[in-house]
Structure formats: structure tokens, C-alpha cells
Write an enzyme that holds these catalytic residues in place. Structure first.
Site, mmCIF file in Angstrom:
data_model
loop_
_atom_site.group_PDB
_atom_site.id
_atom_site.type_symbol
_atom_site.label_atom_id
_atom_site.label_comp_id
_atom_site.label_asym_id
_atom_site.label_seq_id
_atom_site.Cartn_x
_atom_site.Cartn_y
_atom_site.Cartn_z
ATOM 1 N N HIS A 153 -5.626 -12.440 -23.903
ATOM 2 C CA HIS A 153 -6.069 -12.922 -22.603
ATOM 3 C C HIS A 153 -5.808 -14.424 -22.448
ATOM 4 O O HIS A 153 -5.727 -15.162 -23.433
ATOM 5 C CB HIS A 153 -7.563 -12.662 -22.428
ATOM 6 C CG HIS A 153 -7.875 -11.248 -22.061
ATOM 7 N ND1 HIS A 153 -8.616 -10.413 -22.870
ATOM 8 C CD2 HIS A 153 -7.541 -10.512 -20.967
ATOM 9 C CE1 HIS A 153 -8.737 -9.237 -22.287
ATOM 10 N NE2 HIS A 153 -8.103 -9.263 -21.136
ATOM 11 N N SER A 186 -6.244 -10.769 -12.479
ATOM 12 C CA SER A 186 -6.438 -9.469 -13.101
ATOM 13 C C SER A 186 -5.389 -9.359 -14.196
ATOM 14 O O SER A 186 -4.199 -9.558 -13.951
ATOM 15 C CB SER A 186 -6.261 -8.342 -12.075
ATOM 16 O OG SER A 186 -6.398 -7.076 -12.702
ATOM 17 N N SER A 187 -5.806 -9.086 -15.427
ATOM 18 C CA SER A 187 -4.900 -9.131 -16.577
ATOM 19 C C SER A 187 -3.846 -8.045 -16.507
ATOM 20 O O SER A 187 -3.954 -7.069 -15.750
ATOM 21 C CB SER A 187 -5.699 -8.972 -17.876
ATOM 22 O OG SER A 187 -6.647 -9.994 -18.017
ATOM 23 N N THR A 188 -2.792 -8.197 -17.323
ATOM 24 C CA THR A 188 -1.741 -7.186 -17.399
ATOM 25 C C THR A 188 -2.355 -5.843 -17.787
ATOM 26 O O THR A 188 -3.271 -5.762 -18.609
ATOM 27 C CB THR A 188 -0.663 -7.573 -18.424
ATOM 28 O OG1 THR A 188 -1.268 -7.675 -19.724
ATOM 29 C CG2 THR A 188 -0.017 -8.889 -18.060
#
Length: 418
Positions: A274, A127-129
Site C-alpha cells: 500500500h 482506492s488501491s489496485t
């Protein structure tokens, strides 16, 4: 390609499906949103409302934390589980830290896993920042009733926000990993959402659900996928990270289709982007190479030319494409850049007023490459964005607004694993 398309549920249902939302989770979630606001990554509007309402621990009831040092091999991990009271506080802290969150190890099934330690291997879904995600979701300008394609499902945060804002009837989420889509389907359902969930190649999009008003790609590509451009509706917008094999200087591709059907696109120099998906190999600076650069001798010259500032992001973006294969060591005290393929490197240290010692080693003269691009970038008007042009033969190129600086985008690997 497989899919599941259950009946639609109103996006407002999130607030009625939060039985697993504890007071502690609500508190840390509010604190996370407040930090994003303080950092300037989040402003008032529907994305903020969605992030305040979204129980991340329902989307990510399990997550990995690394127990080993960054360069330690093999790495050691612990899979934390929200259902275990001993794990709950640390898991909530991890989920709401703002950092990326690892949710899958070595392509494993995500549902039904036993918590506990893991050793070796790599994380294969994240899950990205939150700063990156929140900022991009705001640029996406989600509105009720829009048809949205979320490419790269991950933990389901982006698609959950899209369902909250737009309603889930026209929302599609797509990932190449069936374990990821299976987990997202179950956990989104627990929140009361029923978006169309598709397993397939992200760069092909999913034409059956289009055309889309908004397309969000959560992995890096080298070349804008033509299928996604074709699936963009008039008035629509698509966002995706566009880069090379180096993760150091990403660009954000912003593609918009006008009402007359024509396409306008920009490549914007940004600080963060990303990660690449599987199939898109990324260069890295090993611990040994970093140590070599920081301590080894090389040819040193005294220069009155200042190294470009970090904020000259358009220059660094152009360097990444015009002289590929370079990586910056952002942890080094001085400007430090290496080229792992040929073991060339450069470090620049200030030694007085408008004086720098430039030390280089290897077959590439990285300092000369930087100065060449800096000169061309200044002649182009120091742009921080470039026009993206899509030609009929499938080629793509980036060009400065005045046309003085341009390069072809390499189709290469597309990073289409998410």
C-alpha cells in the site's frame, strides 16, 4: 474522534440494493474478476463472491483520470461522473481496470462535487489496485460473524467486502479524513450496509469496537502500531504494509494473536504494498534525476558478481532497511537505483556471459551496499520472511529465522493519515 453507528443490516443486503447497477457495469465487473483469477490474484471463495456482487460505481460514482503526462507539471485531471452518460463508459473502464483509482483531490469534500477538470495539486485518497486488495483480503480469511477493523476507509471497497462476508454488525471502518468517512457512510448505506464509521487517527485504532478478529490497514507504516496489536482478539490476525521512506521494496506485516494471548508476527517480502498515508514522506526519483542516471558518466567497474534477481525479495527488503534512502527506477532497461538525498546513483548493465558493467556516482557506493546485504542474506539462508519481535520498551526488530540477519524498525513517521 467522531463516529456513526446506525442499526445493523445483514451483509446479504448488497444484492437487494443495486438499483444503480447497469448491465454494462455487471459485465466489466465480471471481466475484472476473471482477469484477477487468470493472474492468480484471486481464487474461489467469499472474496471472489463479494467482488462479483459489489457495484463499484456506487462506491465510486466519481473518480479522477489523469490527462497529463506522468512528468508534466502542473498535472491535469478530469473528475468523471457516473450520472453523466458521456462519462459513464470511461469511468466504468477506470473503476474496473484493476489499477488504483483516485477519488479525492487536495483534501476536498467528496460529496456534492461538480465534475470536470482540475489542475495542479495531488490526489489525497485512493482506492488501491484490485490485485493487491484481493490478495490481502484472501489472506485475511474473513468469516461470517467476525469483528473487523478496516483502517483507512478510502473508497470503502475493503469495508464493503467485510460487510458482505462477515455481516456489518461487528465491522468498523476508520479514516482520519471526515470527507472520506462521510462519503463512505453514505455510499455504503446505498448498498444496504451500516458498519460503524469512525473519523480518527488510524494508528490508534478504535478500542470501543474491539477486540477484533481481523484488522486490515490500507496504508504503509514504518512501525507496527502498538494500539492495533492490543486490539487484536485471541485467534485474530492483522495485515499491514510495513516499509521505509522508499516505496521500492515493501514488506507485509502479518500479526497473529494466539489463543493464549501471545503474539506472533512476520515481515514478509512482497512485490507490491500500500501507499503511505499523509505524514509519511516518501522519496521519489524526479524526471531530471532519472535522466541524469541514464546518461551521465560515472566510475565504471567490470564485475563478475551478478546483481541480485528481482525475485530475491527478502534481500531487497533487507537492503531497504539496512541502507535506507534508495529507490529503484523500475522503468529503466537496466538495474538502476538512486539515492535522492545525496544524488548518488548506480546502474548495472550486462556486457557478456557473467559480466556486468557497474557504473556508480556520488558519495554512496550503492553497489557495495547491495553486495554486502546480499552476502549477509545468503548467510541467513536466503529468507523471504523475517520474524517481527515486539519488545516491552516499544522497540521492534526484524530477524531472519536463523537469527543471522536482523535490524531495528524505525518508529519514524507512521503514515497515520488514513
Amino acid at each position: 474522534m467522531t463516529l456513526a453507528e446506525p442499526p445493523s443490516v445483514s451483509g446479504a443486503s448488497l444484492r437487494r440494493h443495486s438499483a444503480g447497477d447497469t448491465s454494462g457495469a455487471v459485465a466489466v465487473r465480471a471481466a475484472m474478476v476473471a482477469r484477477l483469477e487468470e493472474d492468480g490474484a484471486l481464487g474461489p471463495g467469499p472474496v471472489r463472491e463479494a467482488l462479483l456482487a459489489l457495484p463499484r460505481q456506487i462506491l465510486m460514482p466519481q473518480a479522477y483520470v489523469r490527462r497529463s503526462a506522468p512528468d508534466e507539471t502542473p498535472p491535469r485531471w478530469d473528475l468523471l461522473d457516473f450520472s453523466r452518460l458521456a462519462d459513464r463508459e470511461e469511468l466504468l473502464e477506470r473503476l474496473h481496470s484493476g489499477d488504483s483509482v483516485a477519488i479525492q483531490h487536495e483534501g476536498e469534500p467528496i460529496l456534492g462535487r461538480a465534475p470536470g477538470p482540475r489542475r495542479g495539486g495531488v490526489m489525497t485518497a485512493m482506492s488501491s489496485t484490485m490485485g493487491l486488495t484481493a490478495g490481502l483480503l484472501q489472506q485475511l480469511d474473513l468469516r461470517p460473524g467476525q469483528r473487523v477493523l478496516d483502517v483507512g476507509t478510502g473508497a470503502g471497497v475493503t469495508v464493503a467486502v467485510a460487510c458482505f462476508v462477515c455481516g456489518d454488525a461487528g465491522v468498523v471502518t476508520l479514516d482520519i479524513d471526515p470527507h472520506v468517512t462521510a462519503a463512505a457512510r453514505e455510499r455504503l448505506s446505498a448498498l444496504g450496509y451500516r458498519p460503524t464509521t469512525v473519523t480518527g487517527n488510524g494508528t490508534n485504532g478504535w478500542a470501543a469496537g474491539g477486540p477484533y478478529d481481523r484488522i486490515f490497514v490500507s496504508f504503509a507504516v514504518r512501525h507496527v502500531p502498538q494500539a492495533l496489536v492490543e486490539q487484536l482478539a485471541p485467534g485474530g490476525r492483522a495485515l499491514m504494509t510495513l516499509g521505509t521512506s522508499s516505496p521500492s521494496w515493501p514488506g507485509l506485516a502479518v500479526i497473529e494473536r494466539r489463543q493464549d494471548g501471545s503474539v506472533e508476527a512476520q515481515l514478509r517480502a512482497v512485490e507490491f504494498g500500500h501507499r503511505a498515508g499523509a505524514g509519511f514522506d516518501r522519496l521519489s526519483l524526479s524526471a531530471a534525476f532519472r535522466a541524469e542516471i541514464s546518461t551521465a558518466d560515472g566510475w565504471t567497474q567490470r564485475s563478475m558478481l551478478a546483481p541480485p534477481k528481482d525475485t530475491a525479495r527478502g534481500m531487497w527488503l533487507a537492503l531497504d532497511h539496512l541502507y535506507p534512502g534508495l529507490l529503484r527506477d523500475f522503468g529503466a532497461e537496466d538495474l538502476t537505483i538512486g539515492a535522492p538525498a545525496c544524488r548518488s546513483w548506480m546502474r548495472v548493465r550486462p556486457v557478456g556471459h557473467r559480466r556486468w558493467d557497474v557504473t556508480t556516482s556520488g558519495p554512496r557506493d550503492i553497489w557495495a551496499e547491495i553486495q554486502d546485504v546480499a552476502r549477509r542474506w545468503r548467510a541467513a539462508g536466503e529468507p523471504d520472511f523475517f520474524r517481527l519481535q515486539f519488545d516491552a520498551d516499544g522497540s521492534q526488530q526484524a530477524t531472519s529465522p536463523n537469527g543471522a540477519l536482523t535490524w531495528q524498525l524505525s518508529p519514524g513517521e507512521t503514515g497515520d493519515a488514513r
